[in-house]
Design an enzyme around this catalytic site. Structure first.
Site, short mmCIF file in Angstrom:
data_model
loop_
_atom_site.label_atom_id
_atom_site.label_comp_id
_atom_site.label_asym_id
_atom_site.label_seq_id
_atom_site.Cartn_x
_atom_site.Cartn_y
_atom_site.Cartn_z
N SER A 122 38.30 13.03 62.57
CA SER A 122 36.89 12.45 63.05
C SER A 122 36.62 11.91 61.93
O SER A 122 35.02 11.33 61.77
CB SER A 122 36.42 14.43 62.73
OG SER A 122 36.92 15.30 61.51
N ASP A 136 44.84 15.30 56.96
CA ASP A 136 45.21 15.29 58.88
C ASP A 136 45.22 13.73 59.52
O ASP A 136 44.92 12.84 59.11
CB ASP A 136 43.76 15.81 59.82
CG ASP A 136 43.56 15.91 61.26
OD1 ASP A 136 44.72 16.60 61.51
OD2 ASP A 136 42.49 15.71 61.66
N GLU A 154 40.46 24.46 68.78
CA GLU A 154 39.42 23.96 69.27
C GLU A 154 38.95 24.54 70.79
O GLU A 154 39.96 23.38 71.69
CB GLU A 154 39.69 22.64 68.89
CG GLU A 154 38.26 21.45 69.43
CD GLU A 154 38.58 20.37 68.64
OE1 GLU A 154 39.47 19.43 67.56
OE2 GLU A 154 37.38 19.35 68.43
O1 KIV Z 1 39.54 16.30 62.60
C1 KIV Z 1 38.75 16.58 62.60
O2 KIV Z 1 37.65 16.72 62.03
C2 KIV Z 1 39.58 17.91 63.29
C3 KIV Z 1 38.46 18.95 63.34
C4 KIV Z 1 37.42 19.05 64.73
C5 KIV Z 1 39.42 20.85 63.37
O3 KIV Z 1 40.54 18.19 63.76
#
Ligand code: KIV
Length: 307
Positions: free
Chosen positions: A75, A113, A212
């Site tokens: 994100s 991530d 989610e």
């Molecule tokens: O990228 C992100 O912020 C996420 C969260 C919404 C879990 O994957």
């Protein structure tokens, strides 16, 4: 991660028990670093908390708040880099920001991530990129999106000692395939796929699974049946933990605010007010005042006049 961490997800059909009844709330231990085994052991003991963070100062604040996990989410693309979606952010940006968060997180578990196309092409590509999060960005775990189709990648990472957080439901990297940012599991068939995916991820060794935008009843079923902590975002209160994007929590980003977000502050208003005040004072000559400047002795100034 050794086989002792492998969750048993066989009880998917157990009769429903309210998670809340089993939860004994405890104060967070603030001193030492949160570990993956602690997150796994929290299941049924206490609910856990996760927030996104993208830089050193937000990592410091979030860490001081006592949250268990800091996710450097992709994100980043939208809330920090101003992109339309999460697809274009790459390993370079993700590693850069994850390292900054790792420097600020003294206690919280840092999760990097994996960006779009950093793990989909092959198991080897996934393993190399997951390793980069640990080696170069000092993350303690990685997160990736998807169910059964990423199981080979998850298995390879777990075998290499890289803890993995799964991510099911609304997976933004696949939004094009699913027709946009919307709740997916609204039919029994889709819910069954989700339940099977959760089991597959748990069997593959994920230490927790983000759910989610999943209907609360389905999230509750998965939470109650499996030993792996579920971390909800728009998945109801039955999950073993919650995650939110820090810019949403603080009210720093209003381009797109999903229904599941709760704003705990409106910092954007405070920031704009402070910046407008600065602009006004700078333009009117009110700032800087004498206290913001540096002086030299009058005699030294006089000497200048004489030369
Ligand atoms: O990228 C992100 O912020 C996420 C969260 C919404 C879990 O994957």
């Amino acid at each position: 991660m050794n086989s002792a961490f492998r969750p048993d997800f066989s009880g998917i059909n157990l009769p429903g028990r309210r998670y809340a009844a089993r939860v004994e709330r405890r104060e967070p231990k603030m001193s030492k670093k949160v570990t993956v085994p602690e997150i796994m052991a929290s299941k049924g003991q206490r609910r856990v908390s996760e927030l996104t963070a993208y830089d050193y100062p937000t990592a410091l604040w979030a860490d001081k708040s006592g949250v268990d996990m800091l996710l450097v989410g992709d994100s980043l693309a939208m809330v920090v880099l101003g992109m339309e979606d999460t697809l274009s952010v790459g390993m370079t940006e993700m590693l850069h920001h994850t390292l900054a968060v790792s420097r600020g997180a003294k206690r919280a578990l840092v999760i990097g991530d994996m960006p779009f196309m950093s793990y989909q092409a092959s198991v080897e590509q996934a393993l190399i990129n997951a390793g980069r999060f640990m080696k170069e960005a000092r993350a303690s775990a990685v997160k990736l999106e998807g169910g059964a189709r990423v199981v080979p990648q998850v298995r390879a990472m777990v075998e290499a000692g890289i803890p993995v957080q799964g991510h099911l439901g609304l997976t933004p990297q696949s939004a094009a395939q699913f027709g946009g940012f919307k709740v997916q599991e609204k039919t029994a068939e889709a819910a069954k796929v989700l339940i099977d995916d959760a089991q597959a991820l748990a069997d593959a060794g994920c230490f927790s699974i983000v759910l989610e935008a999943v209907p609360s009843s389905i999230a509750e079923m998965i939470t109650e049946a499996g030993p792996v902590p579920t971390i909800g975002i728009g998945a109801g209160a039955s999950c073993d933990g919650q995650v939110l994007v820090i810019h949403d929590v603080l009210g720093l980003f209003d381009r797109f605010v999903p229904r599941f977000v709760k704003r705990y502050a409106k910092l954007d208003e405070i920031i704009i007010e402070a910046l407008a005040k600065y602009k006004e004072e700078a333009e009117q000559g009110i700032f800087p005042g004498p206290e913001h400047g540096f002086m030299i002795g009058e005699k030294e100034v006089e000497k200048l006049g004489k030369s």
